[in-house]
Scaffold this motif. Structure first.
Motif, short mmCIF file in Angstrom:
data_model
loop_
_atom_site.label_atom_id
_atom_site.label_comp_id
_atom_site.label_asym_id
_atom_site.label_seq_id
_atom_site.Cartn_x
_atom_site.Cartn_y
_atom_site.Cartn_z
N TYR A 73 0.82 -1.21 0.00
CA TYR A 73 0.00 0.00 0.00
C TYR A 73 0.85 1.26 0.00
O TYR A 73 1.91 1.30 0.63
CB TYR A 73 -0.90 0.02 1.24
N TRP A 74 0.35 2.27 -0.71
CA TRP A 74 0.97 3.61 -0.72
C TRP A 74 -0.10 4.59 -0.32
O TRP A 74 -1.23 4.57 -0.83
CB TRP A 74 1.51 3.94 -2.11
N ASP A 75 0.24 5.48 0.61
CA ASP A 75 -0.73 6.45 1.14
C ASP A 75 -0.73 7.78 0.40
O ASP A 75 -1.39 8.73 0.82
CB ASP A 75 -0.51 6.67 2.63
N GLY A 76 0.02 7.89 -0.69
CA GLY A 76 0.03 9.13 -1.47
C GLY A 76 0.96 10.19 -0.94
O GLY A 76 0.82 11.36 -1.28
N THR A 77 1.93 9.79 -0.12
CA THR A 77 2.88 10.76 0.44
C THR A 77 4.26 10.55 -0.15
O THR A 77 4.59 9.48 -0.65
CB THR A 77 2.96 10.66 1.98
N ASN A 78 5.09 11.60 -0.04
CA ASN A 78 6.48 11.52 -0.47
C ASN A 78 7.35 11.12 0.72
O ASN A 78 6.84 10.80 1.80
CB ASN A 78 6.93 12.83 -1.11
N GLU A 79 8.66 11.16 0.56
CA GLU A 79 9.58 10.78 1.64
C GLU A 79 9.48 11.69 2.86
O GLU A 79 9.85 11.30 3.96
CB GLU A 79 11.03 10.77 1.12
N LEU A 80 8.99 12.91 2.67
CA LEU A 80 8.84 13.85 3.79
C LEU A 80 7.49 13.72 4.50
O LEU A 80 7.20 14.45 5.44
CB LEU A 80 9.02 15.29 3.29
N GLY A 81 6.64 12.81 4.01
CA GLY A 81 5.33 12.61 4.60
C GLY A 81 4.27 13.57 4.09
O GLY A 81 3.16 13.62 4.61
N GLU A 82 4.61 14.34 3.04
CA GLU A 82 3.66 15.30 2.46
C GLU A 82 2.87 14.62 1.34
O GLU A 82 3.40 13.79 0.61
CB GLU A 82 4.42 16.49 1.86
N LEU A 83 1.58 15.00 1.22
CA LEU A 83 0.78 14.47 0.13
C LEU A 83 1.34 14.97 -1.20
O LEU A 83 1.72 16.13 -1.32
CB LEU A 83 -0.68 14.91 0.26
N VAL A 84 1.40 14.07 -2.18
CA VAL A 84 1.90 14.46 -3.49
C VAL A 84 0.84 15.27 -4.23
O VAL A 84 -0.34 15.25 -3.89
CB VAL A 84 2.30 13.22 -4.32
#
Length: 110
Positions: A73-84
């Motif tokens: 699963y991917w939650d739609g965040t980048n490595e910094l935890g921000e939504l893409v």
């Protein structure tokens, strides 16, 4: 009343993968599933990249997985935890159990 959602998917073949729901909205769905098949026990690395093929997130790094169908699963965040941001993203699955890397795309729409 209360709603129940059931997700049905067909069996996948070797060297095949898919992501669902697709398109994916991080604001509405909590995560997108990436389904693939391994022919043997192996370590798996999954990377998410943007349209320019820049690395967005390493989803799994050398994670041990058993033979058979896998679901990550991917939650739609980048490595910094921000939504893409909205756009087309690609995933790459690398494993010794695969004859070549698996690729797929995920469309993100907020």
């Amino acid at each position: 009343g209360e709603w129940k959602v059931y997700i049905a998917s067909s069996n996948i073949q070797a060297n095949d993968s898919y992501a669902y729901p697709n398109p994916f909205s991080p604001a509405q769905e909590q995560r997108v599933g990436i389904k693939y098949l391994l022919s043997s026990d192996s370590d798996v690395t999954i990377r998410i990249m943007n349209f320019g093929m820049d690395l967005v997130k390493v989803l799994r790094q050398n994670a041990p997985r058993k033979i058979g169908e896998q679901l990550e699963y991917w939650d739609g965040t980048n490595e910094l935890g921000e939504l893409v941001i909205n756009g087309v993203y690609f995933y790459r699955i690398d494993s010794d159990a695969l004859s070549e890397p698996l690729f797929g795309k995920i469309m993100v729409l907020k």
